[in-house]
Design an enzyme around this catalytic site. Sequence first.
Site, short mmCIF file in Angstrom:
data_model
loop_
_atom_site.label_atom_id
_atom_site.label_comp_id
_atom_site.label_asym_id
_atom_site.label_seq_id
_atom_site.Cartn_x
_atom_site.Cartn_y
_atom_site.Cartn_z
N MET A 148 0.86 -1.18 0.00
CA MET A 148 0.00 0.00 0.00
C MET A 148 0.90 1.23 0.00
SD MET A 148 -1.73 -0.11 3.76
CE MET A 148 -0.88 0.35 5.26
N HIS A 196 4.72 3.11 12.40
CA HIS A 196 4.01 2.86 11.14
C HIS A 196 2.54 2.50 11.36
CE1 HIS A 196 5.11 -1.72 10.50
NE2 HIS A 196 4.57 -1.53 11.66
N GLU A 197 1.76 2.79 10.31
CA GLU A 197 0.29 2.72 10.33
C GLU A 197 -0.32 3.71 11.32
OE1 GLU A 197 -0.73 1.35 7.87
OE2 GLU A 197 1.03 0.16 7.44
N GLY A 198 0.37 4.82 11.55
CA GLY A 198 -0.16 5.87 12.41
C GLY A 198 0.51 5.89 13.76
#
Length: 612
Positions: free
Chosen positions: A159, A459-461
């Site tokens: 992604m 990562h991922e926020g």
Amino acid sequence: MKTYRDTLDFLLQHWLRLDALYTREHFADHSAETVTSVLDTCERLAREKFAPFNRLADTEEPHFDGERVHLPRATHEAALAYAQSGMIAAAQPYEFGGMQLPFVVQLAAAGFFKLGSVAMSAYGMLTAGNANLLMAHGTPAQREVFAKNEFAGRWFGTMCLSEPQAGSSLSDIVTRAVPDGEGFEHDPLGPRYRLTGNKMWISGGEHEITENIVHLVLAKIPGPDGKLPAGTRGISLFIVPKRLVDPQGQLTGERNDVVLAGLNHKLGYRGTTNTLLNFGEGKHRPGGQAGAIGYRVGEAGQGLRCMFHMMNEARIGVGFGAAMLAAAGYEASLAYARDRSQGRPVGPAGKDPTQPPVRLIEHADVKRMLLAQKAYVEGSIALGLYCARLVDEQHTGTPEAADEARLLLEVLTPIAKSWPSEWGVEANSLAIQVHGGYGYTRDFPVEQHWRDNRLNMIHEGTHGIQGLDLLGRKVVMDGGAGLKLLAARVSDTAQRAGQVPGLAERGNALGGALQRVGAATKAAWATGVPEEALANATPYLQAFGHVVLAWLWLDLAVAARAAGAALPEPRLQGTLSAMHYFFDFELPKIDAWLAPVAARNALTREMRDDWF
């Protein structure tokens, strides 16, 4: 892996009561025996293909020779073994190569691979999330061509969200997608565009493990004036394959205009390539034109809504990966403490230098560090599996149960990502401490576990983003319906604990903690000014997460007591001890976190640049 398997057996059998799912039509082919077989297979593969090469993947970092990215052969073999096991598609329907396993089983089984080597397992995990998104939002042709090949392990996926100049601020992305000529909307694989721009921090963005890589890319479609729309509402989502394919899913032999601009060299997670990708720089010009060919997923301007399907799944996966790295450190430090002899006990007996030293595990402070790890690790595993069980309820439960599962997942996802990431790193730090000076060396694996896990806080926020999401959106959405539903579940556990000898006091403590979180939530929003409410969103996240984990630990204690003689005595006593540790040592921390939230403390908000 023995400690993790023992934990799984307790959580799946005695707490989540997995057997109740086998009565549902979608899971009718499964039983305790088939699940045991899946877990056995994954444990064996992880032990043989992943764990022995975790250090190799760390020391032999990916490198680029100007044409190709090179990885150790062991990484190729491990990633392909994972794909061939069928676990990428495990929870998918049979017609897409899946096993129709409960998602909670898929996540539990994936834990073995994350435990063996979180970096080597990332390729398959990313691919599963990519393909799952296409199953939810793609056209039939996109599911058949792209998702199906990913589920089969023929292609892997990524992604692509962040950009070098924008970071986590997705509203500021400038990658653009323009229609690829007349009739672009009628391509069999979806509306066809040409993309130009740069994407950063793309895990698995370039490698030679599989014959193709399916990139899911966020980009903006220019308006009639040629300008990009402002904000996140103008973002669309595109499938951009590394190599072009025909409508039957066969490679055309033509390379898409996606170019590796560089590899990021990281503190940990070194076995996963992390890349900067250029789209449409002109090195490869499909059809003689500049721009990478991409196929739009869903409606124009709805890309972020589609991408959040993968992001939310990834956030649960990131949290679970953090839990497994913490578990790896816990298992290593527990084994070391049982084997290493050093020092003598406190008291008269310890003053005799002629007496042999005792094992590290005999010292109270070492037991404290191991117990803290156990509380963080098993609590985090329980949190991830609980969320996975909600996913199953959302997909196969009654309409009412599915809606409740959706609301609970909205509230719990920021916690499922952030809490294991923060406290998993603390667990890994304690694992190093148990090893003493040896833990700081590469002679033992715990230093790598800490380095690998430190990424999960980002990562991922980041925690800041998760805190803003929780306090700014999740606890107030739908009139606070999700928060009320979670509070009801927590209160139910507290009430049931009140009926179990030795747990009533803990139930009262949990009820009080829940009330304080509720009061702080109301106080934070008392003025209705977001800047005031959200300035202290991160300590709110920390306090909220600790209450959620206290709830889960008490619920586990109730389940352990209810299991009675069916549960081995060490598991029962270990569960109770970890629960008591959490209530005595961890839950009291919430008051310090909630105080600035409730007061809408303005210190950080009003701090000025020149004061630093």
